[in-house]
Motif scaffolding. Structure first.
Motif, PDB file in Angstrom:
ATOM      1  N   GLY A   1      94.631 -23.279  -6.827  1.00 27.42           N
ATOM      2  CA  GLY A   1      95.190 -22.411  -5.540  1.00 27.42           C
ATOM      3  C   GLY A   1      95.027 -23.169  -4.423  1.00 27.42           C
TER       4      GLY A   1
ATOM      5  N   TRP B   1      95.153  -4.736  -0.661  1.00 28.35           N
ATOM      6  CA  TRP B   1      94.166  -5.934  -0.131  1.00 28.35           C
ATOM      7  C   TRP B   1      92.891  -5.310   0.636  1.00 28.35           C
TER       8      TRP B   1
ATOM      9  N   ALA C   1      91.461 -10.091  -2.758  1.00 29.06           N
ATOM     10  CA  ALA C   1      92.164 -11.021  -1.918  1.00 29.06           C
ATOM     11  C   ALA C   1      93.462 -11.921  -2.836  1.00 29.06           C
ATOM     12  N   ARG C   2      93.134 -11.829  -4.042  1.00 29.53           N
ATOM     13  CA  ARG C   2      94.140 -12.754  -4.975  1.00 29.53           C
ATOM     14  C   ARG C   2      94.356 -12.130  -6.180  1.00 29.53           C
TER      15      ARG C   2
ATOM     16  N   THR D   1      95.745 -13.952  -9.819  1.00 26.36           N
ATOM     17  CA  THR D   1      96.261 -15.162 -10.416  1.00 26.36           C
ATOM     18  C   THR D   1      96.988 -14.744 -11.723  1.00 26.36           C
TER      19      THR D   1
ATOM     20  N   PHE E   1     100.226 -17.065  -7.940  1.00 25.62           N
ATOM     21  CA  PHE E   1      99.352 -16.459  -7.066  1.00 25.62           C
ATOM     22  C   PHE E   1      99.982 -15.399  -6.145  1.00 25.62           C
TER      23      PHE E   1
ATOM     24  N   GLU F   1      98.801 -13.207  -3.073  1.00 28.64           N
ATOM     25  CA  GLU F   1      97.480 -13.018  -2.504  1.00 28.64           C
ATOM     26  C   GLU F   1      97.872 -12.525  -0.968  1.00 28.64           C
TER      27      GLU F   1
ATOM     28  N   ALA G   1      93.159 -14.603   1.946  1.00 25.33           N
ATOM     29  CA  ALA G   1      93.187 -15.799   0.866  1.00 25.33           C
ATOM     30  C   ALA G   1      92.671 -17.153   1.492  1.00 25.33           C
TER      31      ALA G   1
END
Length: 194
Positions: free
Chosen positions: A34, A64, A113-114, A116, A177, A179, A184
């Protein structure tokens, strides 16, 4: 909010065991990948991001900033000092008609926050790309705005969410990703030792 499809499939290679975050772990690799995507080392950069339509402001309806410990559909996969990784109990969701290998939810300082996503195969890549364009807006097909070739990178940017998708033709591997634009950057702070 417009969530990604919640249809689930079980990937037998996708374990949900709790472990600490050793060097070389999936979380460490995802953070480094990332970071490389974010700062552009070694990967091509698209001309500019496509403005996102229908910003989901999270993933699968999880906003988020949420503390993922409180989300019953997730299980802690890796625990670190500042960064934790979670997986869906029911396995990876589908993206339209495409199946993915793994989906990891990451928190930094207890805030979601993210996400993947890892996938394989040219057909899956094309399906995921079509799904993302249908959900978040078409890509700008102007020459120089979309990367083609060995490494392809696509980007959608909303007010709260950014999606970065990279596909490597050699090995037919894809990474995505999804995010929080606000949270992030804390991953880079973590890697920088702040």
């Amino acid at each position: 909010m417009h969530p990604i499809s919640a249809t689930t499939t079980r990937d037998p290679l996708n374990s949900s065991t709790r472990s600490t975050c050793p060097t070389g772990s999936f979380l460490t690799q995802a953070l480094l990948t990332g970071a490389l995507c974010a700062i552009g080392l070694g990967w091509p950069q698209p001309g500019q991001a496509v403005p996102m339509v229908n910003d989901p402001q999270g993933f699968l309806g999880i906003p988020w900033g949420t503390d993922l410990v409180e989300v019953p559909s997730l299980v802690l996969a890796q625990e670190g000092m500042r960064i934790n990784s979670y997986e869906l109990k029911e396995g990876a969701p589908s993206f339209g008609e495409a199946k993915v290998d793994s989906v990891k939810f990451s928190t930094v300082d207890g805030q979601f926050a993210r996400v993947t996503v890892r996938y394989r195969g040219k057909e899956n890549h094309e399906r995921i790309l079509a799904y993302l364009q249908a959900q978040f807006g078409p890509l700008d097909q102007t020459p120089g705005q979309t990367m083609t070739g060995v490494n392809q990178q696509y980007n959608w940017r909303g007010l709260k969410t950014e999606i970065n998708m990279t596909y490597q033709q050699h090995g037919e591997r894809g990474f995505m990703f999804i995010e929080s634009r606000e949270l992030a950057p804390k991953f880079l702070e973590f890697l920088g030792g702040n």
